[in-house]
Write a protein that holds these residues in place. Sequence first.
Motif, PDB file in Angstrom:
ATOM      1  N   ALA A 134       0.803  -1.224   0.000  1.00 28.27           N
ATOM      2  CA  ALA A 134       0.000   0.000   0.000  1.00 28.27           C
ATOM      3  C   ALA A 134       0.835   1.272   0.000  1.00 28.27           C
ATOM      4  CB  ALA A 134      -0.932  -0.005   1.211  1.00 28.27           C
ATOM      5  N   ARG A 147      -5.236   0.264  -9.446  1.00 26.68           N
ATOM      6  CA  ARG A 147      -4.934   0.960  -8.191  1.00 26.68           C
ATOM      7  C   ARG A 147      -6.136   0.893  -7.252  1.00 26.68           C
ATOM      8  NH1 ARG A 147      -2.856   5.218 -10.443  1.00 26.68           N
ATOM      9  NH2 ARG A 147      -4.779   6.390 -10.514  1.00 26.68           N
ATOM     10  N   THR A 148      -7.327   1.150  -7.764  1.00 30.32           N
ATOM     11  CA  THR A 148      -8.545   1.114  -6.947  1.00 30.32           C
ATOM     12  C   THR A 148      -8.808  -0.301  -6.429  1.00 30.32           C
ATOM     13  OG1 THR A 148      -9.508   2.970  -8.138  1.00 30.32           O
ATOM     14  CG2 THR A 148     -11.042   1.521  -6.964  1.00 30.32           C
ATOM     15  N   ARG A 149      -8.686  -1.298  -7.314  1.00 27.82           N
ATOM     16  CA  ARG A 149      -8.933  -2.685  -6.924  1.00 27.82           C
ATOM     17  C   ARG A 149      -7.972  -3.120  -5.815  1.00 27.82           C
ATOM     18  NH1 ARG A 149      -6.496  -7.265  -8.138  1.00 27.82           N
ATOM     19  NH2 ARG A 149      -5.283  -6.406  -9.863  1.00 27.82           N
ATOM     20  N   THR A 151      -6.194  -1.188  -3.735  1.00 24.85           N
ATOM     21  CA  THR A 151      -6.422  -0.404  -2.516  1.00 24.85           C
ATOM     22  C   THR A 151      -7.578  -0.994  -1.719  1.00 24.85           C
ATOM     23  OG1 THR A 151      -5.535   1.589  -3.529  1.00 24.85           O
ATOM     24  CG2 THR A 151      -6.982   1.894  -1.620  1.00 24.85           C
ATOM     25  N   GLU A 152      -8.665  -1.352  -2.407  1.00 22.30           N
ATOM     26  CA  GLU A 152      -9.821  -1.954  -1.733  1.00 22.30           C
ATOM     27  C   GLU A 152      -9.450  -3.321  -1.143  1.00 22.30           C
ATOM     28  OE1 GLU A 152     -12.838  -1.916  -4.770  1.00 22.30           O
ATOM     29  OE2 GLU A 152     -13.174   0.244  -4.537  1.00 22.30           O
ATOM     30  N   LYS A 153      -8.683  -4.101  -1.891  1.00 24.67           N
ATOM     31  CA  LYS A 153      -8.256  -5.422  -1.424  1.00 24.67           C
ATOM     32  C   LYS A 153      -7.413  -5.309  -0.153  1.00 24.67           C
ATOM     33  CE  LYS A 153      -5.171  -9.120  -2.937  1.00 24.67           C
ATOM     34  NZ  LYS A 153      -4.323  -9.600  -4.049  1.00 24.67           N
ATOM     35  N   TYR A 154      -6.435  -4.398  -0.152  1.00 23.07           N
ATOM     36  CA  TYR A 154      -5.558  -4.250   1.010  1.00 23.07           C
ATOM     37  C   TYR A 154      -6.316  -3.679   2.202  1.00 23.07           C
ATOM     38  CZ  TYR A 154      -2.010  -4.848  -2.637  1.00 23.07           C
ATOM     39  OH  TYR A 154      -1.268  -5.313  -3.698  1.00 23.07           O
ATOM     40  N   THR A 155      -7.229  -2.755   1.963  1.00 24.11           N
ATOM     41  CA  THR A 155      -8.042  -2.176   3.040  1.00 24.11           C
ATOM     42  C   THR A 155      -8.894  -3.257   3.686  1.00 24.11           C
ATOM     43  OG1 THR A 155      -8.054  -0.024   1.969  1.00 24.11           O
ATOM     44  CG2 THR A 155      -9.795  -0.444   3.595  1.00 24.11           C
ATOM     45  N   ARG A 156      -9.488  -4.108   2.857  1.00 23.18           N
ATOM     46  CA  ARG A 156     -10.337  -5.188   3.386  1.00 23.18           C
ATOM     47  C   ARG A 156      -9.506  -6.165   4.204  1.00 23.18           C
ATOM     48  NH1 ARG A 156     -13.692  -9.862   0.355  1.00 23.18           N
ATOM     49  NH2 ARG A 156     -14.906 -10.493   2.160  1.00 23.18           N
TER      50      ARG A 156
END
Length: 164
Positions: A134, A147-149, A151-156
């Motif tokens: 990240a 980048r969006t995909r 970022t969402e994966k790492y946040t989850r």
Amino acid sequence: MPPLPPLPPLSDDSGPPAPPLSLAEVEATARAAHAGQTDKAGRPYAEHLRAVAEGVRRRGGDEEQIAAAWLHDAVEDDALTEGWLDEAPLSRRTKDIVLALTKRAGEPPEAYAARILATPGARLVKEADLAHNADPARPAVLDAATRTRLTEKYTRMRALLGQG
């Protein structure tokens, strides 16, 4: 892929077990296993492994966790086999952390996170991995959708690991 450094011979019943691989030997093995691989941004994959190992060290991780950091993607990326890991002169804890961090095909993120949380020492290595993945400089070179995909994966995953 260049040949891997040879493993020290495993002992038989007539002698003591082989000494564990040193961190330098683990690093050399990981670098050789991932030689020629690049990350999503086109950087040599060994840079990611080094960053995760350093992240583990900065977070107070021990040598077993640092060794696992160097090897954390090796089985998942087919750079090394589970058979190699099973036979390698590494601590059981290092091997368990590597296996906990190895995603399985079709595995839900919740099951992956639960395995990490159930494996002593694995969460710290995964935290260092997520932190490097990240790092704003890494996804900045990717296309917006990727980048969006990611970022969402790492946040989850951070949320599943109880990191907020």
